[in-house]
Design an enzyme around this catalytic site. Structure first.
Site, PDB file in Angstrom:
ATOM      1  N   LYS A 129       0.875  -1.183   0.000  1.00 35.79           N
ATOM      2  CA  LYS A 129       0.000   0.000   0.000  1.00 35.79           C
ATOM      3  C   LYS A 129       0.906   1.226   0.000  1.00 35.79           C
ATOM      4  O   LYS A 129       2.045   1.163   0.453  1.00 35.79           O
ATOM      5  CB  LYS A 129      -0.880   0.015   1.262  1.00 35.79           C
ATOM      6  CG  LYS A 129      -2.120   0.875   1.154  1.00 35.79           C
ATOM      7  CD  LYS A 129      -3.259   0.178   0.442  1.00 35.79           C
ATOM      8  CE  LYS A 129      -4.411   1.116   0.172  1.00 35.79           C
ATOM      9  NZ  LYS A 129      -5.592   0.404  -0.328  1.00 35.79           N
ATOM     10  N   ASP A 169      -7.031   4.419  -4.534  1.00 37.60           N
ATOM     11  CA  ASP A 169      -7.688   4.261  -3.229  1.00 37.60           C
ATOM     12  C   ASP A 169      -8.292   5.641  -2.951  1.00 37.60           C
ATOM     13  O   ASP A 169      -8.508   6.424  -3.894  1.00 37.60           O
ATOM     14  CB  ASP A 169      -6.674   3.824  -2.147  1.00 37.60           C
ATOM     15  CG  ASP A 169      -7.352   3.427  -0.828  1.00 37.60           C
ATOM     16  OD1 ASP A 169      -7.939   2.352  -0.763  1.00 37.60           O
ATOM     17  OD2 ASP A 169      -7.320   4.218   0.140  1.00 37.60           O
TER      18      ASP A 169
END
Ligand code: NDP
Length: 449
Positions: A129, A169
């Site tokens: 991430k 995201d």
């Protein structure tokens, strides 16, 4: 902390003392380790190979300066991150988040969750991430492009189609992915599947935009079916009004539900007639405006400042699709008092541990995010396959594959819960099923010192 297994407890306490300021990360780790308790006695090899000590430590963390110039000619500096958490079953894979709240703890929690989520999809993807504390909200397109260009100028040397494949995201949608991909292509001099969520016609997959939201509803549909019911005639609350929330609203409506409320970070709208999704798409996707504008041409709808109030509206199904820890114990109790039957997490870790306990104690249907929202990354995996094979599947083909993947994820969670002696507990099932594959791959690959 309620861990009882001595090995898990020791690793967690050690992590707690070393990462004392990383509260979101610790919350995510504790939740997973608690779920692993029923299976640890059967697997002494995990302790022998220090699997838990290793799985809670990212393989690599990259932090970097991101300088860029705003529209007034002033130099701005943000902080960039990429957390390459675990590559035991494939290249690191996970989104980029651009939001002022981004810090190492948030990205470590998201990267850790991503390991198990990606494993659940059955596709060969490790966990990662990244992101920045940059806030795209209120910035001009040129400013967003300047930031993305500078961000990728550092990130590009750490990623690659077989190494690490980012995606979107919060705060990173099609516009940002385009600027990021353009700069990668220029620096690396190659057109590869290095980032997913690309524009259809420029390397992207059909249905990727819709995939997370659609996948949440396919998963919810399985949960409902297993309990002898369906979306048909149910009142649904969906928090957020971004990528995930919009397409969850579309699919929940198609499956017969009535979505009556949505929100942004300023407040929520309640439309008892059912949300007019074209109006939401126009406000949020086209005009990048605030959700309160919805009430201007929907006279039966109301707008209320503050987003947590959305959970006070009576509903049958709640799909939190905005951000972490948005349903706390108090909101959970209000939802239960109003008769909620099913809560499925669309956002990552949107329910606090106390809220999850309240839902489980009440015996309602509860679906955890790492299973329910895995359709986004699964379709990113399908985009990677199409990129490497240099082919494109039709909308119907991708949607059908997504649906099967979500049905399989539900089944493997239900089966793993049963095997762990916790039938019906999809939280335990998701964590156990996601963990076992990664843990076995780590044991097989050795320590590599
Ligand atoms: P977007 O940026 O498209 O939308 C986020 C939405 O949530 C916006 O409506 C935003 O409001 C709201 N929001 C963000 N932060 C807060 C906050 N602190 N309090 C209240 N509301 C907030 O993001 P996504 O829809 O892509 O992501 C939503 C969630 O889903 C995140 O948890 C993400 O990690 C998760 N997820 C996303 C996937 C994807 O494919 N995009 C895949 C899997 C999970 P505002 O417009 O005011 O900022």
């Amino acid at each position: 902390m309620s861990l009882t297994n001595a090995y898990l407890k020791r690793v967690y306490e050690d992590l707690e003392s070393r990462c004392a300021n990383e509260k979101e990360f610790l919350q995510a780790v504790e939740e997973v380790l608690e779920s692993l308790e029923p299976i640890m006695d059967k697997h002494p090899e995990y302790e022998e190979n220090a699997v838990i000590e290793r799985i809670v430590e990212p393989e690599r963390v990259i932090m970097f300066r991101v300088p860029w110039i705003d529209d007034n000619g002033k130099v701005q500096v943000n902080r960039g991150f990429r957390v390459q958490f675990n590559s035991a079953i494939g290249p690191y894979k996970g989104g980029l988040r651009f939001h002022p709240s981004v810090n190492l703890s948030v990205l470590k929690f998201l990267g850790f969750e991503q390991i198990f989520k990606n494993s659940l999809t059955t596709l060969p993807m490790g966990g990662g991430k990244g992101g920045s504390d940059f806030d795209p909200k209120g910035k001009s397109d040129r400013e967003v492009m300047a930031f993305c260009t500078s961000f990728m100028t550092e990130l590009y040397r750490h990623i690659g189609a077989d190494t690490d494949v980012p995606a979107g995201d919060i705060g990173v949608g099609g516009r940002e992915v385009g600027y990021l991909f353009g700069q990668y292509k220029r620096l690396a001099n190659e057109f590869t599947g290095v980032i997913t969520g690309k524009k259809v016609g420029a390397g992207g997959s059909l249905i990727r935009t819709e995939a997370t939201g659609f996948g949440i509803c396919y998963f919810t549909d399985e949960v409902l079916k297993a309990n002898g019911t369906s979306f048909e005639g149910k009142t649904v609350l969906i928090s957020g009004s971004g990528n995930v929330a919009i397409y969850a609203c579309q699919k929940a409506t198609e499956l017969g539900g009535k979505v009556v409320a949505m929100c942004d970070s300023s407040g929520y709208i309640h439309d008892p007639d059912g949300i007019d999704l074209d109006a939401i798409k126009d406000i949020k996707e086209v005009r990048r405006a605030r959700i309160k504008e919805y009430v201007e041409d929907h006279p039966n709808a109301t707008y209320t400042e503050g987003c947590s109030g959305i959970w006070t509206i009576k509903c049958d199904i709640a799909l939190p699709c905005a951000t972490q820890n948005e349903i706390n114990e108090e909101s959970a109790k209000v939802l239960l008092a109003n008769g909620v039957q099913c809560v499925v997490e669309g956002a990552n870790m949107p329910c606090t541990p106390e809220a999850i306990t309240a839902f489980q104690e009440a015996g309602i249907m509860y679906g955890p995010s790492k299973a329910a929202n895995a359709g986004g990354v699964a379709t990113s995996g399908l985009e990677m396959t199409q990129n490497s094979e240099r082919i494109y599947w039709s909308r119907e083909e991708v949607d059908a594959k997504l649906k099967v993947i979500m049905q399989n994820i539900y089944q493997s969670c239900a089966d793993a819960a049963e095997e762990a002696g916790k039938p019906g507990n999809l939280q335990v099932g998701a964590n156990v099923a996601g963990f076992l594959k990664v843990a076995d791959a780590m044991v097989w690959q050795g320590i590599n010192y």
